[in-house]
Each structure stands twice: as structure tokens, then as C-alpha cells.
Design an enzyme around this catalytic site. Structure first.
Site, PDB file in Angstrom:
ATOM      1  N   LEU A  33       0.804  -1.222   0.000  1.00 33.98           N
ATOM      2  CA  LEU A  33       0.000   0.000   0.000  1.00 33.98           C
ATOM      3  C   LEU A  33       0.839   1.275   0.000  1.00 33.98           C
ATOM      4  O   LEU A  33       1.927   1.322   0.561  1.00 33.98           O
ATOM      5  CB  LEU A  33      -0.924   0.006   1.225  1.00 33.98           C
ATOM      6  CG  LEU A  33      -1.901  -1.171   1.311  1.00 33.98           C
ATOM      7  CD1 LEU A  33      -2.759  -1.063   2.570  1.00 33.98           C
ATOM      8  CD2 LEU A  33      -2.787  -1.249   0.075  1.00 33.98           C
ATOM      9  N   GLY A  36      -1.587   6.397  -2.875  1.00 31.29           N
ATOM     10  CA  GLY A  36      -2.638   6.252  -3.893  1.00 31.29           C
ATOM     11  C   GLY A  36      -3.781   5.392  -3.363  1.00 31.29           C
ATOM     12  O   GLY A  36      -4.954   5.771  -3.436  1.00 31.29           O
ATOM     13  N   HIS A  37      -3.425   4.235  -2.790  1.00 30.32           N
ATOM     14  CA  HIS A  37      -4.453   3.344  -2.224  1.00 30.32           C
ATOM     15  C   HIS A  37      -5.175   4.035  -1.061  1.00 30.32           C
ATOM     16  O   HIS A  37      -6.399   3.946  -0.931  1.00 30.32           O
ATOM     17  CB  HIS A  37      -3.817   2.061  -1.677  1.00 30.32           C
ATOM     18  CG  HIS A  37      -3.047   1.260  -2.689  1.00 30.32           C
ATOM     19  ND1 HIS A  37      -1.696   1.046  -2.601  1.00 30.32           N
ATOM     20  CD2 HIS A  37      -3.461   0.599  -3.804  1.00 30.32           C
ATOM     21  CE1 HIS A  37      -1.291   0.283  -3.611  1.00 30.32           C
ATOM     22  NE2 HIS A  37      -2.348   0.007  -4.357  1.00 30.32           N
ATOM     23  N   GLN A 153      -8.461   0.642 -16.620  1.00 29.99           N
ATOM     24  CA  GLN A 153      -9.067  -0.334 -15.706  1.00 29.99           C
ATOM     25  C   GLN A 153     -10.382   0.205 -15.144  1.00 29.99           C
ATOM     26  O   GLN A 153     -11.406  -0.483 -15.153  1.00 29.99           O
ATOM     27  CB  GLN A 153      -8.077  -0.616 -14.576  1.00 29.99           C
ATOM     28  CG  GLN A 153      -8.639  -1.382 -13.413  1.00 29.99           C
ATOM     29  CD  GLN A 153      -7.539  -1.760 -12.434  1.00 29.99           C
ATOM     30  OE1 GLN A 153      -6.801  -2.691 -12.662  1.00 29.99           O
ATOM     31  NE2 GLN A 153      -7.433  -1.026 -11.346  1.00 29.99           N
TER      32      GLN A 153
HETATM   33  P1  AMP Z   1      -3.141  -1.812  -7.391  1.00 23.34           P
HETATM   34  O1  AMP Z   1      -2.816  -2.239  -5.998  1.00 23.34           O
HETATM   35  O2  AMP Z   1      -1.958  -1.303  -8.149  1.00 23.34           O
HETATM   36  O3  AMP Z   1      -3.934  -2.852  -8.145  1.00 23.34           O
HETATM   37  O4  AMP Z   1      -4.102  -0.565  -7.252  1.00 23.34           O
HETATM   38  C1  AMP Z   1      -5.299  -0.635  -6.506  1.00 23.34           C
HETATM   39  C2  AMP Z   1      -6.099   0.614  -6.755  1.00 23.34           C
HETATM   40  O5  AMP Z   1      -5.321   1.752  -6.367  1.00 23.34           O
HETATM   41  C3  AMP Z   1      -6.460   0.813  -8.227  1.00 23.34           C
HETATM   42  O6  AMP Z   1      -7.770   1.355  -8.319  1.00 23.34           O
HETATM   43  C4  AMP Z   1      -5.434   1.812  -8.685  1.00 23.34           C
HETATM   44  O7  AMP Z   1      -5.854   2.596  -9.777  1.00 23.34           O
HETATM   45  C5  AMP Z   1      -5.289   2.672  -7.437  1.00 23.34           C
HETATM   46  N1  AMP Z   1      -4.020   3.399  -7.465  1.00 23.34           N
HETATM   47  C6  AMP Z   1      -2.776   2.897  -7.659  1.00 23.34           C
HETATM   48  N2  AMP Z   1      -1.855   3.891  -7.676  1.00 23.34           N
HETATM   49  C7  AMP Z   1      -2.547   5.047  -7.521  1.00 23.34           C
HETATM   50  C8  AMP Z   1      -2.179   6.422  -7.471  1.00 23.34           C
HETATM   51  N3  AMP Z   1      -0.911   6.817  -7.594  1.00 23.34           N
HETATM   52  N4  AMP Z   1      -3.159   7.338  -7.294  1.00 23.34           N
HETATM   53  C9  AMP Z   1      -4.461   6.951  -7.180  1.00 23.34           C
HETATM   54  N5  AMP Z   1      -4.871   5.677  -7.208  1.00 23.34           N
HETATM   55  C10 AMP Z   1      -3.934   4.738  -7.390  1.00 23.34           C
END
Ligand code: AMP
Length: 288
Positions: A33, A36-37, A153
Site C-alpha cells: 500500500l 494512492g491506495h 481499468q
Molecule cells: P493496485 O494495488 O496497483 O492494483 O491498485 C489498486 C487501486 O489503487 C487501483 O484502483 C489503482 O488505480 C489505485 N491506485 C494505484 N496507484 C494510484 C495512485 N498513484 N493514485 C491513485 N490511485 C492509485
């Protein structure tokens, strides 16, 4: 924070929440995490009674030569971050529980899934749509939160939820960046110092593209050339694609109209990174 590590226990808990008429905000992730998450969790906390986060590195969305095995995982660290962000329920299922022997059902969101990243990652969005459909079935969220960082996505999941009448609202939230502009990603830890510095060209070239469009440029070819020229100056960065597309159909545009997605995928060293911006209402030029 409640930690739930099996599909059946999560389904039982979902039923309890529904019985209590609690609204469920859901943040699906692959863990490791970062801000962003956590920004998605904060949105869920704001809008919903209960914030549920899942952590699941989904094997079926990785290609055979991709980084499933080495994808960063650190549950203890994630647990602490999730707790401090205010997650109410952390759902952490195993691969065996999600895909038991004989598993056979997949979700394909056609057309949208073969554009952009779909071209170089065949099967990726089928894996994503399938796992998210399954997670929606287990968690039954009112609202699910996705980051614009992975805009394709989010757009595909929104289409799936509409087409399959899933009754969940999909919210796409802004990309969270490092202070210098690099989009935060779990994969940034793969970068060496030099690559980290070269990777900045992604956000900078997008910024440049946004500037050109806001000042009246409507020809996508000219904007693409500006982006490509900037990226080519960085030795460790190899472009996978740069695209200017409609935000609904993800098809490349001939002329830049009211709303476009400018998306980049590039290898920085051996690490594939993506970034994008959405430019709205570029219809009239903004005077300098
Ligand atoms: P992931 O763990 O990479 O599958 O991401 C999980 C969620 O977090 C997805 O909806 C991603 O788009 C979002 N996410 C990942 N990185 C960021 C970021 N830098 N800013 C905003 N959301 C993000």
C-alpha cells in the site's frame, strides 16, 4: 479493523452489514500500500458507513513473463497502513480460495480491453474484470473506488458494472503523485536512482501535452510528437505506447475535442510504468 482471510467469512460479514443497512465502500488492491491506495480509503470513509479494502495479488491478470512472483508483498506493513487509514474490514483471501480447483468462469469486457494496455498485455483485463466481478459478488459494495492512475481499468470496470447490472457505483479518483510529479506505484520500488529520475519524463511530457492542448492544439499528431520527443531523450525509457483517446471508447481521436485521455506506457529499465491525464473542455484556447 477486522481482518477476514476467507471468502466464506467475508460473504457472511457482508450479509451482516447488509442486514444492518450499512453502506459499503470498497477499495480493491494488490497491496504494498501507498498514498494512492490510502486516498481511495479516505474517499470511502467519507461517503460510506463501512470501508472494505481487499488485498489480493491476482494471478490471472499477469502474463507468463510478467512479475506475479516478484510483485512486492508485505502484509504486516499493509495491515498497519490500512488500520491507520481507517479501513474497517481488510479482506485478504488466498489464491486457492478465490480460484479453487476446477474454476471456469471469466468476464470479458470486449473492445475496451484490447485498446491501450490491452494490446501489449493480452488477457490482462479479462483477469482484472474477472477478479473484480468476483470481489463485487463477495463484498457487494454500494460504491467501489478506483484510481485514475489505471484509467483504462476504471473505465472497463464501470462498463462491466453497467453491462452486468451489478448495482455498484464506480468512482474514479485522482492520481496521487510524488512531490516531483511521478505517479505513485507499488512498482516504483523496482527503479534504480537513475531510472527513478528518468521516469519523471512520463509526468512531465503529459504536463507538456496538457499545456499544448489547453493553449489550443487540436491535432493529436503534434501532441504525440511532443511527448515522444521528450521521452526519447531519456536513455533508460522505452515507449510501449502513447495514445490520445476518447474517455468512453478508448479509441484514438483524429482531433482533440471536449475530453481526451492521454495515456503513456513505457519501460523504465525493466519496469513497465503507466501514467495518464484526462484533459477536459479543451474547446477554447486559454490566453497566456
Ligand atoms: P493496485 O494495488 O496497483 O492494483 O491498485 C489498486 C487501486 O489503487 C487501483 O484502483 C489503482 O488505480 C489505485 N491506485 C494505484 N496507484 C494510484 C495512485 N498513484 N493514485 C491513485 N490511485 C492509485
Amino acid at each position: 479493523m477486522k481482518i477476514v482471510d476467507s471468502v466464506s467469512r467475508m460473504s457472511t460479514f457482508t450479509r451482516l452489514l447488509k442486514k444492518e443497512a450499512k453502506t459499503i465502500g470498497f477499495v480493491p488492491t494488490m497491496g504494498y500500500l501507498h498514498e494512492g491506495h490510502l486516498s481511495l480509503v479516505r474517499a470511502a470513509k467519507k461517503h460510506d458507513d463501512t470501508a472494505v479494502m481487499s488485498i489480493f495479488v491476482n494471478p490471472i491478470q499477469f502474463g507468463p513473463k510478467e512479475d506475479f512472483d516478484k510483485y512486492p508483498r508485505d502484509f504486516k506493513r499493509d495491515e498497519e497502513l490500512a488500520r491507520s487509514a481507517g479501513v474497517d474490514v481488510l479482506f485478504y483471501p488466498s489464491v486457492k480460495d478465490m480460484y479453487p480447483h476446477g474454476y471456469a468462469t471469466y468476464v470479458a469486457v470486449e473492445a475496451l480491453s484490447s485498446a491501450l494496455c490491452g494490446a501489449s498485455r493480452p488477457g490482462h483485463f479479462k483477469g482484472v474484470a474477472t477478479v473484480v466481478a468476483k470481489l463485487f459478488g463477495i463484498v457487494r459494495p454500494d460504491i467501489a473506488y478506483f484510481g485514475q492512475k489505471d484509467a483504462q481499468q476504471a473505465i472497463i470496470i464501470k462498463k462491466m458494472a453497467e453491462d452486468l447490472h451489478m448495482g455498484v457505483e464506480i468512482k474514479m479518483m485522482p492520481t496521487i503523485r510524488e512531490p516531483d510529479g511521478l505517479a505513485i506505484s507499488s512498482r516504483n520500488i523496482y527503479l534504480t536512482d537513475d531510472e527513478r529520475s528518468d521516469a519523471l519524463v512520463l509526468s512531465r511530457s503529459l504536463e507538456r501535452a496538457g499545456h499544448l492542448i489547453k493553449h489550443g492544439e487540436k491535432n493529436p499528431k503534434k501532441v504525440l510528437t511532443a511527448i515522444n520527443d521528450m521521452i526519447k531523450e531519456k536513455p533508460s525509457v522505452k515507449i510501449d505506447y502513447v495514445s490520445i483517446a476518447g474517455t468512453k471508447d478508448l479509441k484514438e481521436v483524429d482531433t482533440i475535442g471536449s475530453e481526451v485521455l492521454i495515456a503513456i506506457a513505457a519501460y523504465v529499465g525493466r519496469t513497465r510504468l503507466i501514467d495518464n491525464i484526462i484533459i477536459k473542455a479543451a474547446l477554447s484556447a486559454i490566453p497566456k
